[in-house]
Each structure stands twice: as structure tokens, then as C-alpha cells.
Scaffold this active site. Sequence first.
Site, PDB file in Angstrom:
ATOM      1  N   THR A   1      -4.436   2.818  -3.692  1.00 20.58           N
ATOM      2  CA  THR A   1      -3.135   2.139  -3.557  1.00 20.58           C
ATOM      3  C   THR A   1      -2.543   2.063  -4.952  1.00 20.58           C
ATOM      4  OG1 THR A   1      -4.051   0.743  -1.803  1.00 20.58           O
ATOM      5  CG2 THR A   1      -2.071  -0.090  -2.897  1.00 20.58           C
TER       6      THR A   1
ATOM      7  N   VAL B   1      -3.428  -1.244   9.858  1.00 21.12           N
ATOM      8  CA  VAL B   1      -2.538  -1.682   8.782  1.00 21.12           C
ATOM      9  C   VAL B   1      -3.374  -2.407   7.735  1.00 21.12           C
ATOM     10  CG1 VAL B   1      -0.589  -3.175   8.196  1.00 21.12           C
ATOM     11  CG2 VAL B   1      -0.543  -1.839  10.313  1.00 21.12           C
ATOM     12  N   GLY B   2      -3.204  -2.028   6.498  1.00 27.28           N
ATOM     13  CA  GLY B   2      -3.960  -2.665   5.416  1.00 27.28           C
ATOM     14  C   GLY B   2      -3.202  -3.837   4.820  1.00 27.28           C
ATOM     15  N   ASP B   3      -3.584  -4.191   3.605  1.00 30.59           N
ATOM     16  CA  ASP B   3      -2.981  -5.346   2.933  1.00 30.59           C
ATOM     17  C   ASP B   3      -1.648  -5.031   2.266  1.00 30.59           C
ATOM     18  OD1 ASP B   3      -4.635  -3.675   1.228  1.00 30.59           O
ATOM     19  OD2 ASP B   3      -4.128  -5.070  -0.381  1.00 30.59           O
TER      20      ASP B   3
ATOM     21  N   THR C   1      -5.227  -3.770  -5.004  1.00 35.09           N
ATOM     22  CA  THR C   1      -5.652  -2.477  -4.477  1.00 35.09           C
ATOM     23  C   THR C   1      -7.093  -2.656  -4.021  1.00 35.09           C
ATOM     24  OG1 THR C   1      -6.443  -1.724  -6.627  1.00 35.09           O
ATOM     25  CG2 THR C   1      -4.177  -1.194  -6.092  1.00 35.09           C
TER      26      THR C   1
ATOM     27  N   GLY D   1      -8.443  -3.401   1.925  1.00 43.60           N
ATOM     28  CA  GLY D   1      -7.371  -4.239   2.429  1.00 43.60           C
ATOM     29  C   GLY D   1      -7.812  -5.344   3.352  1.00 43.60           C
TER      30      GLY D   1
HETATM   31  N1  GLY Z   1      -5.450  -1.475  -0.103  1.00 47.39           N
HETATM   32  C1  GLY Z   1      -5.065  -0.445   0.738  1.00 47.39           C
HETATM   33  C2  GLY Z   1      -5.605  -0.543   2.088  1.00 47.39           C
HETATM   34  O1  GLY Z   1      -6.665  -1.103   2.300  1.00 47.39           O
HETATM   35  O2  GLY Z   1      -4.970  -0.048   2.977  1.00 47.39           O
END
Ligand code: GLY
Length: 356
Positions: A213, A242-244, A264, A267
Site C-alpha cells: 500500500t 476490502v482492506g483498511d 500499510t 489491513g
Molecule cells: N493495507 C492494505 C490491505 O490490507 O488491503
Amino acid sequence: MKKMPRRRFLRSAAALGLGATAAGRWAQVPTRTPPPGRGIPLVLTSHTNDTGREALGQAWEILAGGGTALDAVERGANVIELDPDDTSVGYGGLPNAEGVVQLDASIMDGRTYSAGAVAALEGIKTPSSVARLVMERTDHVLIVGPGAQRLAVDFGYRVENLLTERARQAWLRWRENLSELDDWGPPEHLARRRRGGGGEVPPHERAEFHYGTTNVLAVDAKGDIAGVTTTSGLSWKIPYRVGDSPIIGAGLYVDNSVGAAGATGRGEDVIKSCASYFIVLRMKEGRTPQQACEDAVEMILDRYRAVGLDFVPPEKFVALNKAGQYGCASMPSGSDCRLTVRHQGGTETYEGVSLG
Ligand code: GLY
């Protein structure tokens, strides 16, 4: 005097009853001396490669010309999103389990206390700009999947194939070894998955697996603050996972009176811990960006310890405050804890602290 490893210090301090405040043990732990403030304007990214430096160069041109932090972070994020060789963000990102690139991004403008985000967006190379459309041209914060693509198309974006040959080949290799690296399964399989797939997985398979990320955070000459977090998300993810990154408070948070933070890494843990919001709150309580990032790492480690798990999720946090101070912390110990920053004095790589 031999320095006590930080984690052992924490346990000793806890045993002595030090730092047992309502805010949690991390609140009392001494940290590395924060870097000097570099003044404003200032822009940073969690990316430390040449593309990250190029992104900051273009963002800096906007800031140096009196432009807004919002325009600067969008420009910087676009540079990284458009790099076909970056397999963690935008065009060229590693795809989901079905070989489809689905992008997540968020943007936040401290000046107007507004935010926008997209999730599982297909076919558009610059999801952070679509997130800005959500923020500025709708009354919503988060639009997902085909709805996000439709919005982009309505505003003139072209749908393109985001899957580069390099990413496609990596996906094919992953699919041939599916059983050890997929996201489905009973608890023992998932535990192995969290450790990165188990010892049996050939090194060339592990190399391209990531939660990569990028964050771009800026404070402009007027002291206004903005941020972007953008990603292709977890490689080989279950479609529509869906991530963070598009979750305001998790992958990104901005408070114009305080600062900004971005995450990053894994997530799932950033969402559960609301890590970026936590970091900004800690800065509001007087912690420097460096201290606040370390606090977030300790907070997440504490959560897992509290339920008896010795799990150290891979994460990296970056933050800046209104005065132009910045910081970075990561886990596990030994992981990359660097950021790239551009300020009046030039561009530099700053190394924070890795813990856990
Ligand atoms: N940090 C990115 C994800 O986990 O999607």
C-alpha cells in the site's frame, strides 16, 4: 550499559507496575528521540523507492508554489498508482484470487473535514482521484465495486486493463500453489496463512505475496493537512475483500488541528484497531508523530496478548503533525520502518522504529 530490548523492557516495566494507566501501558513507554521538525510545507510517503521520491518531487512542486496539501497528496499518489512496476498500488497491482485487479483508496482533506473513498474498484488506474470525486462531487464517503467504476466513467475516466504481464504471471504461479496460500480454510490453515504460507512454500511464491500500500501525507504552507492511502490490497484476496485503505480512521485519518496518519500492512488488523485514528488522537494528547506511531504498534500487540495469541501482524504506520514533525513505526521487529520525506531542506529517507 547493555540496552534492554524494548519488548523485555515493557514486560519488566509492567511487572514493576510502571505505566499501568487507564490509557494503557504503551502510554508511558519512553521512545526514540523524535526527529526535529522540518517546518512546513512538508510531504511524506511510506514508499521509499525511486517512484516514491518522484511522487514527492511532483507533490513538492505544488506545495512550493503555494498549492494545497490536498492537490499535493493526490498528485503524489497518482505517480505511484501509475507505476506499472509497482505491484502493490494502482496499475500493475497484484490481482485478487480470480486474477482481477481490485483497488482501494481514500483521501481526506483536513481543511474542510471531508473524506472520500472507493473499494474494489476495477479498471481505473488512479483510484485516489476517484476517491476525491466521491469526496467532492457526492454527499457520500465510500462507494464500492461497479458503483465506483460507474462514477469514474460518468466523470470521464476510461476503463482499462490494469493487469500487467508481470502481475498475471505472479497470479498464475500463486494459483498453481493455491492450497497453501489461499484465504479460505479452517483455523489451522488460516494460522499458517497469517504466517505467510508455511515453510513448504517455495521462496519464489512468497516473494510476490503482500499487503503493499502507500500513504502520502502533507501539510501545506497555510498549515492545512491532507492525506491519501491507496492500494491494490492483499494479493490473491477473496474477490470484493476490502482492506483498511479505504476505511477512514483505519488506513487514513486527518485532523486539521493536529496532523495525519496512514497505515500499510495487514489491513484486517488496521481495521480492528482503527490505527490511524488512534495515532491522530495520541498526537492530540501531546505525543509526537514518532511516539504515536509506536503507541499504535504496542496497542495492537497488547490486543493480541490479551487474547493469548503470539501473533505479530505486519504493519507500518506513518504520521506527521501540523508543525512538520513526522514519524514511522512498524512490526515485526526488523521490518521496514522507513519513510521518504520532502521539506525545505530536500528529500530524505527517515528511519523510525520496528517493534514486536
Ligand atoms: N493495507 C492494505 C490491505 O490490507 O488491503
